[in-house]
Design an enzyme around this catalytic site. Structure first.
Site, PDB file in Angstrom:
ATOM      1  N   GLU A  11       7.120   8.747   0.784  1.00  0.00           N
ATOM      2  CA  GLU A  11       8.477   8.334   0.425  1.00  0.00           C
ATOM      3  C   GLU A  11       8.920   8.880  -0.941  1.00  0.00           C
ATOM      4  O   GLU A  11      10.119   8.874  -1.239  1.00  0.00           O
ATOM      5  CB  GLU A  11       8.564   6.798   0.449  1.00  0.00           C
ATOM      6  CG  GLU A  11       8.361   6.252   1.864  1.00  0.00           C
ATOM      7  CD  GLU A  11       8.146   4.747   1.935  1.00  0.00           C
ATOM      8  OE1 GLU A  11       8.529   4.143   2.936  1.00  0.00           O
ATOM      9  OE2 GLU A  11       7.578   4.168   0.989  1.00  0.00           O
ATOM     10  N   GLY A  77      11.976  -0.947   9.449  1.00  0.00           N
ATOM     11  CA  GLY A  77      12.091  -1.247  10.872  1.00  0.00           C
ATOM     12  C   GLY A  77      13.517  -1.668  11.194  1.00  0.00           C
ATOM     13  O   GLY A  77      14.038  -2.612  10.584  1.00  0.00           O
ATOM     14  N   ILE A 157       6.550  -5.989  10.703  1.00  0.00           N
ATOM     15  CA  ILE A 157       7.100  -6.699  11.863  1.00  0.00           C
ATOM     16  C   ILE A 157       6.974  -5.826  13.112  1.00  0.00           C
ATOM     17  O   ILE A 157       7.444  -4.682  13.128  1.00  0.00           O
ATOM     18  CB  ILE A 157       8.587  -7.064  11.634  1.00  0.00           C
ATOM     19  CG1 ILE A 157       8.745  -7.858  10.330  1.00  0.00           C
ATOM     20  CG2 ILE A 157       9.133  -7.842  12.834  1.00  0.00           C
ATOM     21  CD1 ILE A 157       7.970  -9.143  10.249  1.00  0.00           C
ATOM     22  N   ASP A 201      11.139   2.852  12.827  1.00  0.00           N
ATOM     23  CA  ASP A 201      10.722   2.163  14.056  1.00  0.00           C
ATOM     24  C   ASP A 201      11.715   1.050  14.347  1.00  0.00           C
ATOM     25  O   ASP A 201      12.608   0.783  13.546  1.00  0.00           O
ATOM     26  CB  ASP A 201       9.310   1.593  13.875  1.00  0.00           C
ATOM     27  CG  ASP A 201       9.229   0.629  12.696  1.00  0.00           C
ATOM     28  OD1 ASP A 201       8.904   1.087  11.586  1.00  0.00           O
ATOM     29  OD2 ASP A 201       9.552  -0.566  12.870  1.00  0.00           O
TER      30      ASP A 201
HETATM   31  N1  ADE Z   1       8.526  -0.561   7.232  1.00  0.00           N
HETATM   32  C1  ADE Z   1       8.776   0.274   8.238  1.00  0.00           C
HETATM   33  N2  ADE Z   1       8.780  -0.376   9.421  1.00  0.00           N
HETATM   34  C2  ADE Z   1       8.532  -1.671   9.140  1.00  0.00           C
HETATM   35  C3  ADE Z   1       8.394  -2.838   9.930  1.00  0.00           C
HETATM   36  N3  ADE Z   1       8.509  -2.779  11.256  1.00  0.00           N
HETATM   37  N4  ADE Z   1       8.128  -3.997   9.298  1.00  0.00           N
HETATM   38  C4  ADE Z   1       7.979  -4.032   7.952  1.00  0.00           C
HETATM   39  N5  ADE Z   1       8.085  -2.957   7.160  1.00  0.00           N
HETATM   40  C5  ADE Z   1       8.362  -1.800   7.737  1.00  0.00           C
END
Ligand code: ADE
Length: 233
Positions: A11, A77, A157, A201
């Site tokens: 990042e 996410g 998550i 995601d």
């Molecule tokens: N960073 C990227 N995806 C994430 C997720 N699903 N939950 C928490 N932090 C994240």
């Protein structure tokens, strides 16, 4: 000085490489890379995962490097139907979703004498939005952008029930593990901040695989968004 944070190497690596006149300072086990990006003096730090790491580094950026503004860039996410991998969320607000004083009649995310949602800086939001717009014009299939609430907690998550809860309880656009504590630290120090997140995601059953496949692809866009934001300050 502007402070730039990300949780992971992917990042911040391109931003770090873009620095000129670079010096590196170690503090609390973290390497702060200070130098220039164009005319701006910046300090770039990979803070590590989670709200505690992010808060520690934010406070160091403010105290030791006298940062007057903070920008955090990373992946997150997606929580909304219309957002998918590669889309971007810029924080209007942040909240720490795992603060739970509901036993005392408070709402999730609420601390005594603090607003539940912490507002990001309008000038930084505007600069990041305009940086996104310019980048989109140069792309064949531009991603979507949403300026919205980013929720943070010390959990990755990956289940539909938590997605639904975060949507309903906070009206959240995306979830991650640092922004809420960066925002909180900035707020109590009176420092403007913004969080810029690219969706890696959809926080559901396939979140880990989606995250692993996307993380390294986020570096270039993150670097361009942050450089574009800096140019507009
Ligand atoms: N960073 C990227 N995806 C994430 C997720 N699903 N939950 C928490 N932090 C994240």
């Amino acid at each position: 000085m502007i402070g730039i944070l990300g949780a992971l190497d992917e990042e911040v690596n391109l931003i770090r490489e873009a620095l000129t006149d670079r010096i590196t300072v170690e503090k609390a086990g973290n390497l702060f890379h200070c130098g220039k990006l164009g005319k701006m003096e910046v300090s770039v730090i990979r803070c590590g995962i989670g709200k505690v790491n992010a808060a520690i580094c934010t406070q160091i950026l403010i105290d030791r490097f006298q940062c007057e503004k903070i920008i955090f860039g990373g992946v997150a996410g997606a929580l909304l139907m219309g957002l998918g991998q590669g889309d971007v969320v810029i924080s209007s607000h942040v909240v720490q979703f795992d603060i739970d004083l509901t036993a005392f009649g408070r709402r999730h995310g609420e601390l005594a004498n603090q607003d539940r949602l912490i507002a990001a800086d309008p000038g930084l939001i505007e600069a990041a939005t305009r940086a996104f717009d310019q980048l989109s014009e140069e792309m064949q299939n531009p991603p979507a952008l949403m300026v919205g609430t980013i929720v943070s907690g010390d959990s990755f998550i990956s289940d539909p029930a938590t997605i639904k809860w975060l949507q309903r309880e906070f009206g959240a656009a995306c979830t991650e593990m640092e922004g809420g504590s960066v925002g909180y630290t900035c707020k109590i120090n009176g420092i403007p901040f913004v969080i810029i997140r690219i969706m890696s995601d959809k926080a559901g059953d396939k979140a880990v695989e989606e995250f692993d496949a996307f993380l390294s692809k986020s570096s270039e866009m993150l670097c361009k968004l942050i450089l574009g934001t800096l140019r507009r300050l």
